[in-house]
Design a protein around this motif. Sequence first.
Motif, mmCIF file in Angstrom:
data_model
loop_
_atom_site.group_PDB
_atom_site.id
_atom_site.type_symbol
_atom_site.label_atom_id
_atom_site.label_comp_id
_atom_site.label_asym_id
_atom_site.label_seq_id
_atom_site.Cartn_x
_atom_site.Cartn_y
_atom_site.Cartn_z
ATOM 1 N N UNK A 70 -2.099 71.184 -1.505
ATOM 2 C CA UNK A 70 -2.534 72.474 -1.660
ATOM 3 C C UNK A 70 -3.553 72.895 -0.839
ATOM 4 N N UNK A 71 -3.895 72.009 0.111
ATOM 5 C CA UNK A 71 -4.791 72.279 0.993
ATOM 6 C C UNK A 71 -6.281 72.314 0.958
ATOM 7 N N UNK A 72 -6.580 71.309 -0.128
ATOM 8 C CA UNK A 72 -7.736 70.725 -0.461
ATOM 9 C C UNK A 72 -8.355 69.716 0.114
ATOM 10 N N UNK A 120 -16.086 59.998 13.866
ATOM 11 C CA UNK A 120 -15.332 61.081 14.338
ATOM 12 C C UNK A 120 -15.092 61.938 13.019
ATOM 13 N N UNK A 121 -14.371 62.955 13.843
ATOM 14 C CA UNK A 121 -13.617 64.026 13.130
ATOM 15 C C UNK A 121 -12.507 63.590 12.296
ATOM 16 N N UNK A 122 -12.654 63.673 11.064
ATOM 17 C CA UNK A 122 -11.462 63.001 10.267
ATOM 18 C C UNK A 122 -11.621 63.819 8.895
ATOM 19 N N UNK A 123 -10.603 64.150 8.278
ATOM 20 C CA UNK A 123 -10.375 64.222 6.953
ATOM 21 C C UNK A 123 -9.191 64.416 6.292
ATOM 22 N N UNK A 125 -9.584 74.114 2.372
ATOM 23 C CA UNK A 125 -9.424 73.811 4.023
ATOM 24 C C UNK A 125 -9.999 75.161 4.488
ATOM 25 N N UNK A 126 -9.005 76.252 3.847
ATOM 26 C CA UNK A 126 -9.225 77.719 4.572
ATOM 27 C C UNK A 126 -10.677 78.194 4.551
ATOM 28 N N UNK A 147 -5.389 76.156 13.255
ATOM 29 C CA UNK A 147 -5.222 74.965 12.423
ATOM 30 C C UNK A 147 -4.665 75.265 11.011
ATOM 31 N N UNK A 148 -4.658 76.623 10.765
ATOM 32 C CA UNK A 148 -4.202 77.009 9.482
ATOM 33 C C UNK A 148 -2.640 77.288 9.723
#
Length: 191
Positions: free
Chosen positions: A72-74, A64-67, A98-99, A106-107
């Motif tokens: 720091x958004x890495x 599935x979609x998972x992270x 992530x950006x 999502x941001x």
Amino acid sequence: MSKRLKQAALAADLGVTQAMVSRWENGESDPPERVKRRMAELVQDAFVVAPAPTWMDLVTLNPAIEFVTDSLGMFKAISQGAVDMFGVTREEIEGRQVSQFLGGEFVGAMDNLRDSGMFQNNLAFAQSMGSVEINVASGMKTVLCDFIHWPRISEARTVYCVHSGAVIDEAAYSQRLESRNGERFATRKTF
């Protein structure tokens, strides 16, 4: 059992005899409050703290979609399902911001997670819904997603956030949004 401790090791940690631990397990007596508190700490650690490679490896295997992200958004780890969605290799995503790959609402959800204390382990979990812009190999695409986010503590006591999501259609999005009284972002504090 959750900590894989033998009675002797548990007794040594608690400062009691192995025979006393055996009596507690058999229900012959109750441990004192200080021992109950220490046992609760041991059980809590067993459920919350796991060696990072173990649970991060499990994330990478998820279809599935998972992270996993840090404060720091890495991206620290990404599931096979997310790799398939992005259409790039894991090595092209992990360790990047992530950006670079996700935009849209999502941001804002990531900002809300930081502001709400996710990375200080102040949240039990959070939910978010919204449009997500995805930078895929063929260009940008926008999808509607429903995510749940929860903290996970590494062996080094660093708090990461695990994001599990699903791409949903407009009908499902409207139905879920209505069931949440129009709230696209909601948190549940820790006890």
